[in-house]
Write an enzyme that holds these catalytic residues in place. Structure first.
Site, mmCIF file in Angstrom:
data_model
loop_
_atom_site.group_PDB
_atom_site.id
_atom_site.type_symbol
_atom_site.label_atom_id
_atom_site.label_comp_id
_atom_site.label_asym_id
_atom_site.label_seq_id
_atom_site.Cartn_x
_atom_site.Cartn_y
_atom_site.Cartn_z
ATOM 1 N N HIS A 79 8.851 0.885 6.443
ATOM 2 C CA HIS A 79 9.393 -0.326 5.803
ATOM 3 C C HIS A 79 10.662 -0.786 6.522
ATOM 4 C CE1 HIS A 79 7.481 1.408 1.913
ATOM 5 N NE2 HIS A 79 6.737 0.381 2.286
ATOM 6 N N LYS B 22 1.125 0.110 -12.849
ATOM 7 C CA LYS B 22 0.794 1.145 -11.869
ATOM 8 C C LYS B 22 1.844 2.232 -12.055
ATOM 9 C CE LYS B 22 1.150 0.570 -6.987
ATOM 10 N NZ LYS B 22 0.875 -0.301 -5.827
ATOM 11 N N ARG C 6 -0.594 -2.113 9.436
ATOM 12 C CA ARG C 6 -0.741 -0.849 10.159
ATOM 13 C C ARG C 6 -2.143 -0.648 10.696
ATOM 14 N NH1 ARG C 6 0.811 2.555 5.188
ATOM 15 N NH2 ARG C 6 -0.510 0.833 4.540
#
Lengths: 166, 166, 166, 166, 166, 166
Positions: free
Chosen positions: E17, E41, E90
């Protein structure tokens, strides 16, 4: 001596796992099947059941041993003086996850190598999850898992159905 | 007569599903929308609600019927003498999952064929899950789902908010 | 009547193509194999040779016809009043290319639908190119192509070798 | 004794190849680098040049030998009594091509196993092609190839430029 | 003035990050890190803890501010008059999910643009999830997260272990 | 001042390129379209023709300039004091190639950042190659390229046909 570890949850072992194993035993002096305890993930079979099913399925394989482990895989590998992790690759989605794990393990211990074998095409759609889904809905899984696993799944789901209905 | 089954959870039906359906009815003599009961997966709408929303959305389509099923899809397909399963493909991740299911179904019943239609590009980002996420956070889903579904989602989440706040 | 077109270069036809064809003839009233002339791409076999090999390989299939075409596929499809294009999908790389072509064809003619069948897993590694590579280097392709194609490839490469050596 | 073959065109060898090699020599009793003659593909370096550069780059590696081959890889592997092919995997596109080749080789000779190693992340973008592109346009490739290769590429492209300008 | 939002759960922030952030601050006049409350979540760290860890890790970065938000990201972006969302990519699996979100956000608000930066290859295997898995099993995450996060994870899991054992 | 470069061959420019450009000009103080000379790749249009078509298509865009370059892109970017490269992403196959190029460029010059925009879904199937294929076979490309490109392609292929037939 080159010792390889073939790790997994094996919940339950499938013919796809067996295919990888049968090929791995030809590549190394010893192969250790390492069954993860997986306390943090719900398994259908207990650790002892998974171990028993793996042992039944692999009786015919030479130079092989079944072990269970908890904690980091890479710590287990080092503790038994192994230097190779073996993994099967079926599909692109496997590939990315496996690449992530292999890189993390390389970072955690530079001396352990992960090698990949491509799954036989006839098992490329096979996973423990899909086997459980099909068995749960009473579909046939003959030829996709060892006979002992077929029986064990039948027993498991009959028991569950009994509990629900009773 | 060639009968195709378009299966899914339809929780809820989106314009992406409708697009596949409208194209499928041109390819076969009859198309059965098969709504999975999905006891093992939490759905936002009940089976009856999902069925009602599908029926409302598909009123204009000829040669089509709405059914619900539990158990193995392939058993349902066979029970109604259908021979084709229709699935939409949006992206690579769909592709691998769908390939796995298609191969398993082929193994379970060699006479049933799975065919795939590519989603229209304007719906390529659309899924029931993202619709629910956006609606839950009070975002606009106009043009992405049938009007009835828009209303139903609004009702569902207002109710929930009421429960939380009350 | 629903007529489907199965297009390709078929340079040469493989058992993977045949598998898709055998499944397609069960889905439609007629299937037209459309062999592209491909003036702009070097082919090993001439258009007439490719047509002959396809015809030999498909003799046993009902409701099927072999045609050749040049120009846009979608124009050929329309010219014979067909409304469906059939394509096989083997892998993720296929998927993206095929998606691009299907979307372009949809834009060129909105009435023609492209449907996809997943290749049987045992043929998932098979392509005309790999067959030619292996045959060229004198490897065995038995079981991967029809017998006539095996012979034709042998003849083709013997001739070439003769020319080189002579 | 377990002998592995690491095949490729090596036009030219990169640090990505070297990384795979250095890890492979720890896994097997002997590793044979097999340089493909590739008559059918234009290479920048001749077979002798590619062999020389590989030999220079690998001087420090134990239990290793450099060989050239033409014809089918699998025939070469068998001819030297090896039983393993080693390949590096960088990305999803590699994965699908490699899977196709591994399956074809398995079909051609069931006794030879292909194993895959994941490229180190710092070399995941590296290929002989991109090296040649960058070197051709006079960009720096320091740290991406062995020193000898850097020199050889410089020489090659200066020669070419000379020819063009002269 | 061009203001970009870098959204995420940051449970916890990783060096991956940070790498994206350090590059983003060079591209825009201001970068807002937007930490999602994520009521739906389960997170390991509370919103306040996640905010604190982000603030510690980013102290050295100019033109940057840390904010938390709930509701739709696109609404938050608009409410602070930002016009760009920044995301890291990614792998292929990231790509498809991110594409879906970017398209949905484009539909929700046409004036906000999502831009993507490729993760540095050395962080391509890194995610908050894998960090938590490794830390939980007492593996070393040095160099993969900011020092404060390393400490915080240690504290978190020691506490848990204490609870379990006590 | 933040200057971004949008590089490509633009053989020819499509509405997909234009969409990326129109979004890029909102993100930066200036956008330079950089047309690669591409001596090593056969182009349909000459460099001058490609430049003319880009200029016609972009007349309406503010803060934009058209340039041509040869040699390494990264050298061109540095020579004009730009610090950002903009690229569009359509699909997974784009993603891997672009990731490779972005990483190589990062290695060649650490100060230049590559950012990616997702193509609008309606252009996700569009490429200069498919446009040329369709135009060559006399298919309609209306709405997929600027009007001037449509005309230019018509002229190009009529000329070619004339040459062939004459």
């Amino acid at each position: 001596m080159r010792v390889a570890v073939y790790p997994g949850t094996f919940d339950p072992i499938t013919n796809g796992h067996l295919d990888i194993l049968e090929r791995a035993v030809n590549l190394f002096d010893q192969v250790i099947i390492a069954i993860a305890e997986d306390n943090y993930k719900q398994t259908l079979f207990t650790l002892e059941e998974r171990r028993y099913l793996v042992e039944q399925a692999c009786k015919h394989l030479p130079r092989m041993e079944v072990r269970t482990f908890d904690g980091l895989l890479i710590d287990f590998v080092q503790s038994i003086n192994a230097n190779v992790i073996v993994r099967g690759l079926r599909a692109v989605s496997d590939f990315e996850y496996e690449m992530q794990m292999a890189m993390m393990n390389k970072k955690l211990n530079h001396n352990v190598e992960t090698i990949f074998l491509m799954s036989a095409s006839k098992y490329s759609f096979l996973s423990s999850s899909i086997i459980k889904q099909v068995a749960l809905l009473d579909g046939s899984i003959k030829g996709l898992v060892p006979v002992e696993v077929e029986e064990a799944l039948k027993g498991k789901y009959m028991l569950k159905a009994g509990t629900r209905e009773g």
